[in-house]
Design a protein around this motif. Structure first.
Motif, PDB file in Angstrom:
ATOM      1  N   ALA A  78      37.152  38.989  50.191  1.00  0.00           N
ATOM      2  CA  ALA A  78      38.226  38.316  49.333  1.00  0.00           C
ATOM      3  C   ALA A  78      37.576  37.815  47.928  1.00  0.00           C
ATOM      4  O   ALA A  78      37.991  38.068  47.038  1.00  0.00           O
ATOM      5  CB  ALA A  78      38.624  37.145  50.187  1.00  0.00           C
ATOM      6  N   ALA A  79      36.398  37.243  48.193  1.00  0.00           N
ATOM      7  CA  ALA A  79      35.642  36.913  46.743  1.00  0.00           C
ATOM      8  C   ALA A  79      35.218  37.963  46.224  1.00  0.00           C
ATOM      9  O   ALA A  79      35.388  37.899  44.811  1.00  0.00           O
ATOM     10  CB  ALA A  79      34.426  36.039  47.388  1.00  0.00           C
ATOM     11  N   GLU A  80      34.894  39.082  46.714  1.00  0.00           N
ATOM     12  CA  GLU A  80      34.564  40.315  45.840  1.00  0.00           C
ATOM     13  C   GLU A  80      35.488  40.699  45.264  1.00  0.00           C
ATOM     14  O   GLU A  80      35.668  41.277  43.990  1.00  0.00           O
ATOM     15  CB  GLU A  80      33.565  41.045  46.758  1.00  0.00           C
ATOM     16  CG  GLU A  80      32.908  42.169  45.837  1.00  0.00           C
ATOM     17  CD  GLU A  80      31.829  41.566  44.593  1.00  0.00           C
ATOM     18  OE1 GLU A  80      31.655  42.512  43.523  1.00  0.00           O
ATOM     19  OE2 GLU A  80      31.251  40.680  44.712  1.00  0.00           O
ATOM     20  N   ALA A  81      36.672  40.974  46.055  1.00  0.00           N
ATOM     21  CA  ALA A  81      37.945  41.729  45.421  1.00  0.00           C
ATOM     22  C   ALA A  81      38.632  40.952  44.156  1.00  0.00           C
ATOM     23  O   ALA A  81      39.095  41.508  43.369  1.00  0.00           O
ATOM     24  CB  ALA A  81      38.961  41.754  46.785  1.00  0.00           C
ATOM     25  N   LEU A  82      38.269  39.564  44.154  1.00  0.00           N
ATOM     26  CA  LEU A  82      38.964  38.924  43.297  1.00  0.00           C
ATOM     27  C   LEU A  82      38.393  39.125  41.963  1.00  0.00           C
ATOM     28  O   LEU A  82      38.899  39.049  40.890  1.00  0.00           O
ATOM     29  CB  LEU A  82      38.720  37.343  43.748  1.00  0.00           C
ATOM     30  CG  LEU A  82      39.989  36.753  44.494  1.00  0.00           C
ATOM     31  CD1 LEU A  82      39.452  35.328  45.004  1.00  0.00           C
ATOM     32  CD2 LEU A  82      41.361  36.980  43.988  1.00  0.00           C
ATOM     33  N   THR A  83      37.101  39.383  42.079  1.00  0.00           N
ATOM     34  CA  THR A  83      36.294  39.765  40.840  1.00  0.00           C
ATOM     35  C   THR A  83      36.450  40.998  40.328  1.00  0.00           C
ATOM     36  O   THR A  83      36.202  41.563  39.072  1.00  0.00           O
ATOM     37  CB  THR A  83      34.766  39.683  40.962  1.00  0.00           C
ATOM     38  OG1 THR A  83      34.491  40.657  41.940  1.00  0.00           O
ATOM     39  CG2 THR A  83      34.314  38.378  41.614  1.00  0.00           C
ATOM     40  N   THR A  84      37.267  42.113  41.027  1.00  0.00           N
ATOM     41  CA  THR A  84      37.362  43.347  40.751  1.00  0.00           C
ATOM     42  C   THR A  84      38.936  43.660  40.727  1.00  0.00           C
ATOM     43  O   THR A  84      39.250  44.990  40.791  1.00  0.00           O
ATOM     44  CB  THR A  84      36.767  44.390  41.694  1.00  0.00           C
ATOM     45  OG1 THR A  84      36.883  44.259  42.950  1.00  0.00           O
ATOM     46  CG2 THR A  84      35.243  44.129  41.424  1.00  0.00           C
TER      47      THR A  84
ATOM     48  N   ALA B 216      47.529  35.941  46.277  1.00  0.00           N
ATOM     49  CA  ALA B 216      48.097  35.708  45.173  1.00  0.00           C
ATOM     50  C   ALA B 216      47.950  36.603  43.734  1.00  0.00           C
ATOM     51  O   ALA B 216      48.858  36.959  43.148  1.00  0.00           O
ATOM     52  CB  ALA B 216      47.871  34.202  44.673  1.00  0.00           C
ATOM     53  N   ALA B 217      46.515  36.854  44.116  1.00  0.00           N
ATOM     54  CA  ALA B 217      45.921  38.012  43.047  1.00  0.00           C
ATOM     55  C   ALA B 217      46.463  39.226  43.256  1.00  0.00           C
ATOM     56  O   ALA B 217      46.760  39.997  42.164  1.00  0.00           O
ATOM     57  CB  ALA B 217      44.666  37.827  42.910  1.00  0.00           C
TER      58      ALA B 217
END
Length: 124
Positions: free
Chosen positions: A39-45, A73-74
């Motif tokens: 999730a954290a990495e997907a949010l950056t990309t 949400a993103a």
């Protein structure tokens, strides 16, 4: 496998992120640290994810009954912004996933419904 994936998560491209989440969901394996890392990495990309990757991630988190609020949400915002790129399968998968975790808001639902109707009209 999960520990190795976490250690290398920054090297994952969007498809690797989506495929890894999908594989764990398909096996019914909830590994919280891995899902947090994905999730954290997907949010950056998020801007780089394709419709298939967005629908795959949303399906994975919904299947595992682990709604990650910031990630979903993103994804929701990105889906609405790129809805014309979605194929019918991606639309239905995304709608199911967001409904399954009770995060299918009016804006997302309306965008999916509108695009689905356009795709059905194109069949004629």
């Amino acid at each position: 496998i999960a520990s190795e994936a976490i250690a290398k998560i920054r090297d994952f491209d969007p498809q690797n992120l989506s495929n890894t989440a999908w594989a764990f969901a398909k096996l019914g394996m909830t590994h919280e640290p891995l899902l947090d890392a994905i999730a954290a990495e997907a949010l950056t990309t998020i801007a780089d994810l394709t419709s298939r990757e967005l629908s795959g991630l949303s399906w994975s988190y919904a299947t595992l009954r682990r709604p990650d609020g910031p990630l979903l949400a993103a994804i929701s915002s990105r889906v609405v912004a790129s809805i014309a790129d979605f194929q019918s399968l991606d639309l239905s998968t995304t709608a199911w996933a967001f409904d399954a975790v009770q995060m299918l808001n009016d804006h997302l639902r309306d965008a999916i419904a509108s695009e689905a109707l356009k795709k059905m009209d194109a069949i004629d």
